[in-house]
Design a protein around this motif. Structure first.
Motif, mmCIF file in Angstrom:
data_model
loop_
_atom_site.group_PDB
_atom_site.id
_atom_site.type_symbol
_atom_site.label_atom_id
_atom_site.label_comp_id
_atom_site.label_asym_id
_atom_site.label_seq_id
_atom_site.Cartn_x
_atom_site.Cartn_y
_atom_site.Cartn_z
ATOM 1 N N ALA A 262 7.050 -25.198 4.426
ATOM 2 C CA ALA A 262 8.262 -25.562 4.927
ATOM 3 C C ALA A 262 9.461 -25.930 4.102
ATOM 4 C CB ALA A 262 8.420 -26.909 5.885
ATOM 5 N N PHE A 263 8.758 -26.508 2.961
ATOM 6 C CA PHE A 263 9.960 -26.657 1.760
ATOM 7 C C PHE A 263 10.470 -25.363 1.275
ATOM 8 C CE2 PHE A 263 9.824 -26.777 -2.659
ATOM 9 C CZ PHE A 263 11.134 -27.453 -3.014
ATOM 10 N N LEU A 264 9.332 -24.644 0.950
ATOM 11 C CA LEU A 264 9.694 -23.259 0.467
ATOM 12 C C LEU A 264 10.880 -22.541 1.407
ATOM 13 C CD1 LEU A 264 6.433 -21.823 -0.952
ATOM 14 C CD2 LEU A 264 8.379 -22.784 -2.600
ATOM 15 N N LYS A 265 10.657 -22.472 2.649
ATOM 16 C CA LYS A 265 11.642 -21.898 3.668
ATOM 17 C C LYS A 265 12.955 -22.419 3.392
ATOM 18 C CE LYS A 265 8.781 -19.086 5.135
ATOM 19 N NZ LYS A 265 8.881 -17.524 5.050
ATOM 20 N N GLU A 266 12.944 -23.525 3.247
ATOM 21 C CA GLU A 266 14.306 -24.385 3.062
ATOM 22 C C GLU A 266 15.038 -23.820 1.618
ATOM 23 O OE1 GLU A 266 16.082 -25.964 5.313
ATOM 24 O OE2 GLU A 266 14.434 -26.002 6.802
ATOM 25 N N VAL A 267 13.944 -23.644 0.565
ATOM 26 C CA VAL A 267 14.635 -23.294 -0.519
ATOM 27 C C VAL A 267 15.029 -21.657 -0.356
ATOM 28 C CG1 VAL A 267 14.079 -22.705 -3.058
ATOM 29 C CG2 VAL A 267 12.968 -24.728 -2.090
ATOM 30 N N GLU A 268 14.349 -20.960 0.235
ATOM 31 C CA GLU A 268 14.787 -19.555 0.469
ATOM 32 C C GLU A 268 16.386 -19.383 1.177
ATOM 33 O OE1 GLU A 268 11.632 -17.820 2.900
ATOM 34 O OE2 GLU A 268 10.626 -17.404 1.312
ATOM 35 N N LYS A 269 16.458 -20.412 2.030
ATOM 36 C CA LYS A 269 17.939 -20.376 2.943
ATOM 37 C C LYS A 269 18.827 -20.483 1.610
ATOM 38 C CE LYS A 269 16.149 -22.227 7.015
ATOM 39 N NZ LYS A 269 16.005 -23.418 8.113
ATOM 40 N N SER A 270 18.712 -21.537 0.998
ATOM 41 C CA SER A 270 19.681 -21.725 -0.132
ATOM 42 C C SER A 270 19.876 -20.656 -0.944
ATOM 43 C CB SER A 270 19.357 -23.285 -0.758
ATOM 44 O OG SER A 270 19.249 -24.231 -0.124
ATOM 45 N N VAL A 271 18.838 -20.221 -1.455
ATOM 46 C CA VAL A 271 18.928 -18.994 -2.481
ATOM 47 C C VAL A 271 19.640 -17.856 -1.806
ATOM 48 C CG1 VAL A 271 17.680 -17.282 -3.607
ATOM 49 C CG2 VAL A 271 16.880 -19.578 -3.602
ATOM 50 N N TYR A 272 19.368 -17.518 -0.570
ATOM 51 C CA TYR A 272 19.943 -16.343 -0.081
ATOM 52 C C TYR A 272 21.441 -16.731 0.484
ATOM 53 C CZ TYR A 272 15.648 -14.153 1.121
ATOM 54 O OH TYR A 272 14.588 -13.365 1.049
ATOM 55 N N GLU A 273 21.665 -17.846 0.558
ATOM 56 C CA GLU A 273 23.042 -18.363 0.793
ATOM 57 C C GLU A 273 24.156 -18.151 -0.734
ATOM 58 O OE1 GLU A 273 24.633 -22.614 1.922
ATOM 59 O OE2 GLU A 273 23.486 -21.832 3.411
ATOM 60 N N ALA A 274 23.368 -18.667 -1.513
ATOM 61 C CA ALA A 274 24.250 -18.402 -2.867
ATOM 62 C C ALA A 274 23.267 -18.427 -4.079
ATOM 63 C CB ALA A 274 25.063 -19.742 -2.910
ATOM 64 N N PRO A 275 22.781 -17.071 -4.394
ATOM 65 C CA PRO A 275 21.713 -16.863 -5.174
ATOM 66 C C PRO A 275 21.962 -17.450 -6.944
ATOM 67 C CG PRO A 275 22.578 -14.737 -4.555
ATOM 68 C CD PRO A 275 23.141 -15.940 -3.484
ATOM 69 N N GLU A 276 23.470 -17.376 -7.079
ATOM 70 C CA GLU A 276 23.859 -17.631 -8.399
ATOM 71 C C GLU A 276 23.371 -18.884 -8.614
ATOM 72 O OE1 GLU A 276 27.517 -17.963 -6.032
ATOM 73 O OE2 GLU A 276 25.582 -16.789 -5.862
ATOM 74 N N TYR A 277 22.926 -19.894 -7.829
ATOM 75 C CA TYR A 277 22.747 -21.151 -8.316
ATOM 76 C C TYR A 277 21.247 -21.413 -8.433
ATOM 77 C CZ TYR A 277 27.702 -21.571 -6.867
ATOM 78 O OH TYR A 277 28.950 -21.599 -6.807
ATOM 79 N N TYR A 278 20.288 -20.518 -8.392
ATOM 80 C CA TYR A 278 18.904 -20.773 -8.582
ATOM 81 C C TYR A 278 18.712 -20.550 -10.093
ATOM 82 C CZ TYR A 278 13.823 -20.667 -7.436
ATOM 83 O OH TYR A 278 12.690 -21.373 -7.517
ATOM 84 N N PHE A 279 17.734 -21.280 -10.445
ATOM 85 C CA PHE A 279 17.168 -21.139 -11.895
ATOM 86 C C PHE A 279 16.488 -20.110 -12.165
ATOM 87 C CE2 PHE A 279 15.619 -23.883 -15.541
ATOM 88 C CZ PHE A 279 16.974 -23.969 -16.121
ATOM 89 N N TRP A 280 16.913 -18.843 -12.524
ATOM 90 C CA TRP A 280 16.585 -17.469 -12.549
ATOM 91 C C TRP A 280 15.789 -17.165 -13.911
ATOM 92 C CZ3 TRP A 280 15.660 -14.952 -8.083
ATOM 93 C CH2 TRP A 280 16.621 -15.430 -6.848
ATOM 94 N N THR A 281 15.688 -18.248 -14.621
ATOM 95 C CA THR A 281 15.206 -17.921 -16.103
ATOM 96 C C THR A 281 13.883 -18.167 -16.190
ATOM 97 O OG1 THR A 281 16.089 -20.213 -16.606
ATOM 98 C CG2 THR A 281 17.563 -18.087 -17.274
ATOM 99 N N HIS A 282 13.304 -18.907 -15.149
ATOM 100 C CA HIS A 282 11.871 -19.357 -14.948
ATOM 101 C C HIS A 282 11.041 -18.020 -14.594
ATOM 102 C CE1 HIS A 282 12.135 -24.110 -14.517
ATOM 103 N NE2 HIS A 282 12.356 -23.456 -15.749
ATOM 104 N N LYS A 283 9.996 -17.871 -14.994
ATOM 105 C CA LYS A 283 9.135 -16.679 -14.415
ATOM 106 C C LYS A 283 8.458 -17.198 -13.352
ATOM 107 C CE LYS A 283 8.365 -14.812 -19.187
ATOM 108 N NZ LYS A 283 7.653 -14.604 -20.178
#
Length: 308
Positions: A262-283
Motif C-alpha cells: 500500500a505504501f508503494l502504491k502511494e509512492v507511485e501516485k506521487s511519482v506519476y503526478e510529478a516525476p521530476e521530484y523522485y530520486f532517479w539517481t538510485h538504482k
C-alpha cells in the motif's frame, strides 16, 4: 583523510546555511549546469530508470523530466545545508503539514506511529514535524561512511529533537522505547532497493517486480505501531506541503505484506503526478529480472513476525 575532507567541506556548508534563499538558488542553478551538463552525474542511471518506468513517453518528454529532476536534486542538497541556519519559524512557513491533527489524535489515544516516506520532493525538512508533536521522535537512517559527515547529518536532522538511529540498531531501540512506556513516532524511508540476500518479499513498483523493504511493516506489526504515509508536494522552490494518510488502523490484523505494498502504491501516485521530484539517481530497479517465480504472479506470503 576523512577528517581532512570534513574540515575542508564544513566551512562551505556553514556559509551556505547562512545565505538568503535567493542567493542559495542562484548557486543551485550554477551547480545544476556543472552537475548535469559538465559532469553528467549518474545521467545514464537516470535515463535508464526513466525509460524503464515511462516507456510510453517520447525521448523529449523523458529528457524534460530528467532536466527538471537534476534542478530539483541541486535544490534539495543545498536546502539540506541550509537547515543548519534556518529558524524554526521560517521552516514552518516553508514546510507545511496540512493535517497534523491526524497524528495528534493518535497521540491523544496513546498510539505509536510510523511515518513512512519515499525519497521524493523533500525528506530532509520532514524533521521539522517533531516541533509540533509531543511523542518521542526517532528516525531510522543509513549511516554515512565518513564518520564526521555522519555526525554532521545526525546533528542537522536532530535539530528539532529527533533521535537518529541506524538501521542495525532500530529494532532494539524501538523495543526498549516501547518497554519503557514512551509514546513514539518513528520515521523511515522505505522506497529503495534492499540488499538481495536480505530480501523477504517482492512486489510491483511502477509496474515492475522488485525486492522491497518490509522492515517498517514488520516493526509496526510486532509493536502495534500505526503506519502512516507522508505524501509530499513541492509547491515551488523551497516550499513543500505534507499530508498524512493512515495505511492501516490495526496493523497486527493486516495479512502478508499489504502495508508495504500500500505504501508503494502511494509512492507511485506521487511519482506519476510529478516525476521530476523522485530520486532517479538510485538504482531502484537493478534486481528487476531476479524475482523468484513464486513472487511473479502469486499473492503475498504471510509475515513471519518471529523474524523481528
Amino acid at each position: 583523510m576523512q577528517l581532512v575532507v570534513f574540515i575542508l567541506a564544513y566551512p562551505l556548508l556553514w556559509l551556505i546555511s547562512r545565505l538568503p534563499f535567493r542567493i542559495l538558488y542562484l548557486i543551485s542553478d550554477v551547480v545544476y549546469q556543472l552537475l548535469y551538463h559538465l559532469i553528467g552525474y549518474r545521467k545514464k542511471v537516470v535515463r535508464n530508470n526513466l525509460k524503464l518506468v515511462f516507456p510510453e513517453k517520447s525521448d523529449e518528454e523523458r529528457q524534460l523530466i530528467e532536466k527538471k529532476f537534476y534542478k530539483h536534486l541541486c535544490d534539495i542538497f543545498l536546502e539540506m545545508a541550509k537547515t543548519l541556519g534556518i529558524s524554526t519559524k521560517q521552516m514552518n512557513k516553508r514546510y507545511v503539514f496540512t493535517n497534523v491533527e491526524v497524528l495528534k489524535k493518535l497521540e491523544s489515544e496513546g498510539k505509536n506511529t510510523m511515518i513512512m516516506m519515499p525519497h521524493y520532493a523533500s525528506w530532509e525538512w520532514v524533521f521539522s514535524l517533531n516541533s509540533q508533536l509531543n511523542s518521542k521522535a526517532y528516525a531510522i537512517y543509513q549511516a554515512i561512511q565518513n564518520k564526521y559527515f555522519d555526525k554532521l547529518v545526525r546533528d542537522i536532522r536532530s535539530k528539532y529533537g529527533t533521535t537518529l538511529i541506524r538501521t542495525n540498531e532500530s529494532r532494539k531501540i524501538i523495543k526498549d522505547a516501547k518497554a519503557s512506556g514512551d509514546l513514539i513516532t518513528v520515521g523511515i524511508i522505505s522506497d529503495q532497493s534492499p540488499m538481495l540476500n536480505r530480501t523477504r518479499h517482492w512486489a510491483k513498483f511502477m509496474n515492475i517486480t522488485v525486492p522491497i523493504h518490509v522492515g517498517g511493516e514488520e516493526l509496526c506489526k510486532v509493536h502495534d505501531i500505526i503506519p502512516i504515509y507522508l505524501k509530499v508536494k513541492k509547491l515551488k522552490r523551497g516550499h513543500y506541503q505534507g499530508t498524512f494518510k493512515v495505511l492501516a488502523e490495526k496493523p497486527t490484523e493486516v495479512e502478508g505484506y499489504k502495508i508495504s505494498e500500500a505504501f508503494l502504491k502511494e509512492v507511485e501516485k506521487s511519482v506519476y503526478e510529478a516525476p521530476e521530484y523522485y530520486f532517479w539517481t538510485h538504482k531502484r530497479w537493478k534486481h528487476k529480472d531476479k524475482a523468484p517465480k513464486e513472487f511473479q504472479n502469486k499473492a503475498n506470503p504471510n509475515v513471519n513476525q518471529k523474524a523481528i
